[in-house]
Design a protein around this motif. Structure first.
Motif, PDB file in Angstrom:
ATOM      1  N   SER A   1       0.834  -1.199   0.000  1.00 40.89           N
ATOM      2  CA  SER A   1       0.000   0.000   0.000  1.00 40.89           C
ATOM      3  C   SER A   1       0.872   1.254   0.000  1.00 40.89           C
ATOM      4  O   SER A   1       2.042   1.216   0.400  1.00 40.89           O
ATOM      5  CB  SER A   1      -0.898   0.024   1.243  1.00 40.89           C
ATOM      6  N   ILE A   2       0.303   2.355  -0.442  1.00 45.09           N
ATOM      7  CA  ILE A   2       1.080   3.605  -0.437  1.00 45.09           C
ATOM      8  C   ILE A   2       1.402   4.041   0.982  1.00 45.09           C
ATOM      9  O   ILE A   2       2.409   4.716   1.205  1.00 45.09           O
ATOM     10  CB  ILE A   2       0.348   4.739  -1.192  1.00 45.09           C
ATOM     11  N   HIS A   3       0.589   3.661   1.940  1.00 46.77           N
ATOM     12  CA  HIS A   3       0.878   4.044   3.323  1.00 46.77           C
ATOM     13  C   HIS A   3       2.134   3.321   3.815  1.00 46.77           C
ATOM     14  O   HIS A   3       2.995   3.925   4.469  1.00 46.77           O
ATOM     15  CB  HIS A   3      -0.336   3.738   4.202  1.00 46.77           C
ATOM     16  N   THR A   4       2.247   2.040   3.487  1.00 45.28           N
ATOM     17  CA  THR A   4       3.470   1.315   3.832  1.00 45.28           C
ATOM     18  C   THR A   4       4.668   1.914   3.103  1.00 45.28           C
ATOM     19  O   THR A   4       5.750   2.066   3.686  1.00 45.28           O
ATOM     20  CB  THR A   4       3.314  -0.168   3.457  1.00 45.28           C
ATOM     21  N   GLN A   5       4.482   2.258   1.834  1.00 47.15           N
ATOM     22  CA  GLN A   5       5.579   2.860   1.064  1.00 47.15           C
ATOM     23  C   GLN A   5       6.030   4.178   1.688  1.00 47.15           C
ATOM     24  O   GLN A   5       7.230   4.440   1.823  1.00 47.15           O
ATOM     25  CB  GLN A   5       5.140   3.090  -0.382  1.00 47.15           C
ATOM     26  N   MET A   6       5.090   5.029   2.070  1.00 43.38           N
ATOM     27  CA  MET A   6       5.462   6.332   2.627  1.00 43.38           C
ATOM     28  C   MET A   6       6.166   6.187   3.962  1.00 43.38           C
ATOM     29  O   MET A   6       7.123   6.920   4.247  1.00 43.38           O
ATOM     30  CB  MET A   6       4.216   7.231   2.751  1.00 43.38           C
ATOM     31  N   VAL A   7       5.708   5.249   4.779  1.00 47.78           N
ATOM     32  CA  VAL A   7       6.385   5.008   6.059  1.00 47.78           C
ATOM     33  C   VAL A   7       7.810   4.530   5.811  1.00 47.78           C
ATOM     34  O   VAL A   7       8.757   4.972   6.468  1.00 47.78           O
ATOM     35  CB  VAL A   7       5.595   3.989   6.908  1.00 47.78           C
ATOM     36  N   ALA A   8       7.985   3.633   4.837  1.00 45.66           N
ATOM     37  CA  ALA A   8       9.320   3.117   4.535  1.00 45.66           C
ATOM     38  C   ALA A   8      10.251   4.227   4.066  1.00 45.66           C
ATOM     39  O   ALA A   8      11.405   4.330   4.514  1.00 45.66           O
ATOM     40  CB  ALA A   8       9.222   2.020   3.472  1.00 45.66           C
ATOM     41  N   LEU A   9       9.761   5.091   3.180  1.00 42.22           N
ATOM     42  CA  LEU A   9      10.599   6.167   2.628  1.00 42.22           C
ATOM     43  C   LEU A   9      10.960   7.199   3.687  1.00 42.22           C
ATOM     44  O   LEU A   9      11.990   7.884   3.571  1.00 42.22           O
ATOM     45  CB  LEU A   9       9.874   6.844   1.464  1.00 42.22           C
TER      46      LEU A   9
ATOM     47  N   SER B   1      11.273   6.403   6.983  1.00 43.21           N
ATOM     48  CA  SER B   1      11.702   5.715   8.196  1.00 43.21           C
ATOM     49  C   SER B   1      13.174   5.971   8.511  1.00 43.21           C
ATOM     50  O   SER B   1      13.940   6.445   7.680  1.00 43.21           O
ATOM     51  CB  SER B   1      11.451   4.212   8.058  1.00 43.21           C
ATOM     52  N   LYS B   2      13.518   5.627   9.702  1.00 43.24           N
ATOM     53  CA  LYS B   2      14.889   5.760  10.202  1.00 43.24           C
ATOM     54  C   LYS B   2      15.248   4.462  10.917  1.00 43.24           C
ATOM     55  O   LYS B   2      14.723   4.199  11.990  1.00 43.24           O
ATOM     56  CB  LYS B   2      14.967   6.954  11.168  1.00 43.24           C
ATOM     57  N   PRO B   3      16.047   3.585  10.270  1.00 41.28           N
ATOM     58  CA  PRO B   3      16.762   3.791   9.011  1.00 41.28           C
ATOM     59  C   PRO B   3      15.839   3.692   7.798  1.00 41.28           C
ATOM     60  O   PRO B   3      14.745   3.123   7.871  1.00 41.28           O
ATOM     61  CB  PRO B   3      17.783   2.656   9.004  1.00 41.28           C
ATOM     62  N   PHE B   4      16.312   4.239   6.710  1.00 41.64           N
ATOM     63  CA  PHE B   4      15.593   4.288   5.449  1.00 41.64           C
ATOM     64  C   PHE B   4      15.321   2.881   4.913  1.00 41.64           C
ATOM     65  O   PHE B   4      16.169   1.997   4.995  1.00 41.64           O
ATOM     66  CB  PHE B   4      16.434   5.079   4.444  1.00 41.64           C
ATOM     67  N   ARG B   5      14.136   2.676   4.374  1.00 44.37           N
ATOM     68  CA  ARG B   5      13.785   1.418   3.729  1.00 44.37           C
ATOM     69  C   ARG B   5      13.318   1.705   2.304  1.00 44.37           C
ATOM     70  O   ARG B   5      12.246   2.296   2.105  1.00 44.37           O
ATOM     71  CB  ARG B   5      12.667   0.702   4.489  1.00 44.37           C
ATOM     72  N   TRP B   6      14.110   1.316   1.339  1.00 40.83           N
ATOM     73  CA  TRP B   6      13.732   1.544  -0.052  1.00 40.83           C
ATOM     74  C   TRP B   6      12.578   0.619  -0.430  1.00 40.83           C
ATOM     75  O   TRP B   6      12.543  -0.547  -0.037  1.00 40.83           O
ATOM     76  CB  TRP B   6      14.924   1.326  -0.976  1.00 40.83           C
ATOM     77  N   ILE B   7      11.648   1.124  -1.204  1.00 44.52           N
ATOM     78  CA  ILE B   7      10.430   0.387  -1.534  1.00 44.52           C
ATOM     79  C   ILE B   7      10.640  -0.617  -2.658  1.00 44.52           C
ATOM     80  O   ILE B   7       9.747  -1.434  -2.944  1.00 44.52           O
ATOM     81  CB  ILE B   7       9.286   1.347  -1.914  1.00 44.52           C
ATOM     82  N   GLY B   8      11.796  -0.584  -3.327  1.00 47.35           N
ATOM     83  CA  GLY B   8      12.070  -1.534  -4.386  1.00 47.35           C
ATOM     84  C   GLY B   8      11.379  -1.179  -5.689  1.00 47.35           C
ATOM     85  O   GLY B   8      10.789  -0.101  -5.845  1.00 47.35           O
ATOM     86  N   GLU B   9      11.445  -2.111  -6.628  1.00 46.33           N
ATOM     87  CA  GLU B   9      10.858  -1.899  -7.945  1.00 46.33           C
ATOM     88  C   GLU B   9       9.394  -2.344  -7.948  1.00 46.33           C
ATOM     89  O   GLU B   9       8.994  -3.198  -7.160  1.00 46.33           O
ATOM     90  CB  GLU B   9      11.640  -2.682  -9.001  1.00 46.33           C
ATOM     91  N   PRO B  10       8.574  -1.782  -8.820  1.00 42.14           N
ATOM     92  CA  PRO B  10       7.165  -2.186  -8.866  1.00 42.14           C
ATOM     93  C   PRO B  10       7.006  -3.647  -9.272  1.00 42.14           C
ATOM     94  O   PRO B  10       7.861  -4.218  -9.958  1.00 42.14           O
ATOM     95  CB  PRO B  10       6.560  -1.245  -9.920  1.00 42.14           C
ATOM     96  N   GLN B  11       5.912  -4.248  -8.845  1.00 46.79           N
ATOM     97  CA  GLN B  11       5.666  -5.654  -9.165  1.00 46.79           C
ATOM     98  C   GLN B  11       5.203  -5.835 -10.613  1.00 46.79           C
ATOM     99  O   GLN B  11       5.455  -6.875 -11.220  1.00 46.79           O
ATOM    100  CB  GLN B  11       4.620  -6.244  -8.213  1.00 46.79           C
TER     101      GLN B  11
ATOM    102  N   LEU C   1       9.513  12.964  -5.031  1.00 47.60           N
ATOM    103  CA  LEU C   1       8.755  14.121  -4.546  1.00 47.60           C
ATOM    104  C   LEU C   1       8.439  13.959  -3.066  1.00 47.60           C
ATOM    105  O   LEU C   1       8.552  14.918  -2.289  1.00 47.60           O
ATOM    106  CB  LEU C   1       7.477  14.286  -5.357  1.00 47.60           C
ATOM    107  N   HIS C   2       8.049  12.771  -2.667  1.00 49.44           N
ATOM    108  CA  HIS C   2       7.751  12.521  -1.252  1.00 49.44           C
ATOM    109  C   HIS C   2       8.963  12.815  -0.369  1.00 49.44           C
ATOM    110  O   HIS C   2       8.816  13.252   0.773  1.00 49.44           O
ATOM    111  CB  HIS C   2       7.315  11.070  -1.070  1.00 49.44           C
ATOM    112  N   MET C   3      10.150  12.601  -0.917  1.00 51.73           N
ATOM    113  CA  MET C   3      11.388  12.810  -0.160  1.00 51.73           C
ATOM    114  C   MET C   3      11.973  14.212  -0.360  1.00 51.73           C
ATOM    115  O   MET C   3      13.098  14.459   0.045  1.00 51.73           O
ATOM    116  CB  MET C   3      12.401  11.740  -0.558  1.00 51.73           C
ATOM    117  N   GLY C   4      11.198  15.128  -1.006  1.00 57.83           N
ATOM    118  CA  GLY C   4      11.584  16.532  -1.007  1.00 57.83           C
ATOM    119  C   GLY C   4      12.107  17.115  -2.302  1.00 57.83           C
ATOM    120  O   GLY C   4      12.625  18.232  -2.296  1.00 57.83           O
TER     121      GLY C   4
END
Length: 578
Positions: free
Chosen positions: A173-181, A183-193, A540-543
């Motif tokens: 979900s985008i909510h999981t993606q936004m939390v990952a991006l 987060s501390k430490p950073f969690r990359w969301i990977g490539e789309p499925q 964009l989410h990261m600034g």
């Protein structure tokens, strides 16, 4: 809500001045939409996405140049706001309808309704999408096609039309993606499925397994992920409209055994040229002409693959179906191979061929101001950010359009003017020597009717030998793409020699290649507050963006509903008026 009569009349009259036939033909087109979460299977795996009126992708808007669009939008999401950006529509006279949360309007709260009203002033291939959080990546998008005004003709002929809206799809979900991006430490969301064509794809299988080593043939699928079929008649010419609303992926499109003639880019006509395939970045739109001159007893693959990133996502496939051949007859030939992901010479060869068609307005010969924007990846308090001139953009609770017009914050912004250049000693080929960054509003105040050059400079990210593709999109304007270069921009005679002032294309989205630069020229002739940002959702989410504020005092009356949040809500309650 009711749009002030003055704004509506002015916008309509302006459209009729630039489109002389619109007075007899312009229409008001009304749409009533409800945005909600729903279960859907875009790639045959059921997930929750954001749809409109129970549809995914959202309904296609079709209009003629000069028409006025009315979209009554109800937010039926349970716990989050929503806005919709009309990508490529310049919103002349209606900057409050641009659909950018915290910049042009407040997010529409759950169970609230907001009405967008705007004129589509010129023909072209456009689309719309969510512009709040990462809602575009959750499926909130659709096509917006503007035909020429009645009585006018396109500068090219065709017998029929096909539409392709390209996107990528994550199972998280985008909510999981936004939390990952964040987060501390950073969690990359990977490539789309998956990659999607008109909202459909196939995960973990292939329609062309016979031609793909180790791939599993897709079994019977439900209609939500059924292969897209493009029906055509032999020996005809079709206009294929293509737009990319991807969250991350840069794409390449090819059609087996068929050449493509590029005729439009981002709603502007270009000098026609013939290619085997096209690269299309997030935010881009094109029209290409396709002639059905192949064996009519066969069908042909439409293939969409990943470019600019090491592909971990399988190509998307559709079928070009020569009638009366059965659509279920799979093409005998293998799908066209996507060029190597890092074959940037191929990408540049395509991009550099895009020139304005004769009759396109030329750019001003000189600029009044130059803003140089260095794109870097940085760290801040253990988080990873994308920054512009070492400042990562954060958005306020009060939309800039409301705060600048109602609260008079222009002088404050001018005092905190962001940097307009970067050190010439910065080595764009290495990770930043000082990886630390800060946050800020990144608002540039542009003088009304001034000509501004913008230099987009790419650089190495935090990891060694890594520089990413960044497609930048400007709201409220088209700009001229004057040129591209490799390495660091110096602004010297050698760089100037690479600029094209004779027939540069007009675009609203432009790419900067890894370790390279791109120069744009725009005229600040559209009062409002406009986002300018990388169109990749995680970036964009990261600034990775800035804001251009232009002659806000010239903006007409702004509907209270657009800006009744944050500090402007308090001011409006106190009796102030926009």
């Amino acid at each position: 809500m009711r749009l002030p009569v003055l704004v509506f009349v002015c916008c309509t009259l302006w459209a009729c001045v630039v489109r002389p036939h619109c007075a007899e033909a312009a229409k008001a087109r009304h749409f009533k939409w409800e945005v909600s979460n729903m279960f859907w299977s875009p790639d045959c795996e059921e997930k929750v996405l954001i749809g409109i009126n129970g549809q995914f992708p959202g309904p296609t808007i079709r209009a003629r140049a000069g028409d006025t669009i009315h979209v009554e939008l109800k937010n039926a999401l349970h716990t989050e706001g929503v806005v919709i950006h009309w990508h490529g529509i310049r919103q002349i006279g209606t900057p409050w309808a641009d659909g950018t949360a915290a910049i042009s309007q407040c997010a529409i709260n759950p169970e609230e309704t907001f009405t967008y009203r705007f004129v589509v002033d010129k023909p072209g291939t456009y689309f719309y999408h969510g512009h709040y959080g990462m809602q575009r990546a959750a499926g909130l998008y659709g096509s917006l096609i503007v035909d020429v005004a009645k009585g006018e003709e396109e500068p090219f002929k065709y017998d029929g039309e096909l539409n392709l809206l390209l996107s990528d799809w994550y199972h998280e979900s985008i909510h999981t993606q936004m939390v990952a991006l964040s987060s501390k430490p950073f969690r990359w969301i990977g490539e789309p499925q998956s990659l999607l064509i008109n909202g459909r794809g196939q995960f973990n299988c292939s329609l062309a397994a016979a031609h793909t080593t180790g791939a599993k043939q897709c079994a019977a699928v439900n209609r939500q992920c059924a292969p897209v079929v493009l029906p055509v008649q032999p020996n005809k010419t079709y206009r294929l409209r293509v737009a990319s609303t991807t969250s991350l992926a840069s794409l390449n499109l090819a059609i087996g055994n068929h050449k493509l003639t590029v005729v439009e880019a981002d709603g502007n006509y270009v000098d026609p040229f013939v290619v085997e395939d096209i690269d299309i970045y997030s935010g881009d739109s094109y029209s290409v002409l396709l002639t059905t001159d192949q064996d009519p007893s066969s069908n042909y693959w439409v293939s969409v693959g990943v470019r600019g990133r090491l592909p971990k996502t399988a190509p998307a496939l559709a079928v070009l179906n020569y009638r009366p051949t059965r659509a279920s007859k799979l093409p005998a030939l293998a799908p066209p191979a996507t060029p190597a992901w890092d074959d940037y010479a191929h990408s540049k060869a395509f991009t550099y061929r895009i020139r304005a068609r004769a009759g396109t307005p030329p750019p001003p010969s000189t600029a009044d101001r130059r803003i140089e924007l260095l794109n870097t990846q940085n760290r801040m308090d253990g988080h990873i950010k994308w920054s512009i001139n070492n400042v990562s953009m954060v958005l306020p609770a009060t939309p800039y359009l409301g705060s600048l017009k109602l609260l008079g914050l222009k002088s404050t912004l001018a005092a905190a003017r962001p940097a307009e250049t970067f050190s010439r000693s910065y080595d764009v080929t290495r990770p930043p020597a000082n990886p630390n960054t800060t946050v800020g509003d990144n608002v540039y105040v542009l003088r009304h009717n001034s000509t501004v050059d913008v230099v987009l400079q790419n650089a190495n990210a935090l990891a060694h030998n890594t520089s990413e593709v960044h497609p930048w999109h400007l709201h409220g304007h088209d700009f001229w793409v004057l040129g591209y270069g490799d390495g660091a921009y110096r602004g010297d005679a050698a760089d100037a020699a690479r600029l094209n002032l004779r027939d540069p294309p007009l675009r609203n989205t432009a790419v900067i290649f890894p370790y390279g630069w791109t120069v744009l020229r725009l005229v600040a002739d559209n009062p409002g507050v406009w986002a300018f940002h990388c169109h990749i959702e995680p970036h964009l989410h990261m600034g990775m963006g800035v804001v251009f504020a232009e002659a806000v005092h010239r903006v007409g009356k702004v509907p209270k509903e657009a800006v009744s949040c944050g500090a402007t809500a308090t001011a409006l309650m106190a009796g102030d008026h926009l």
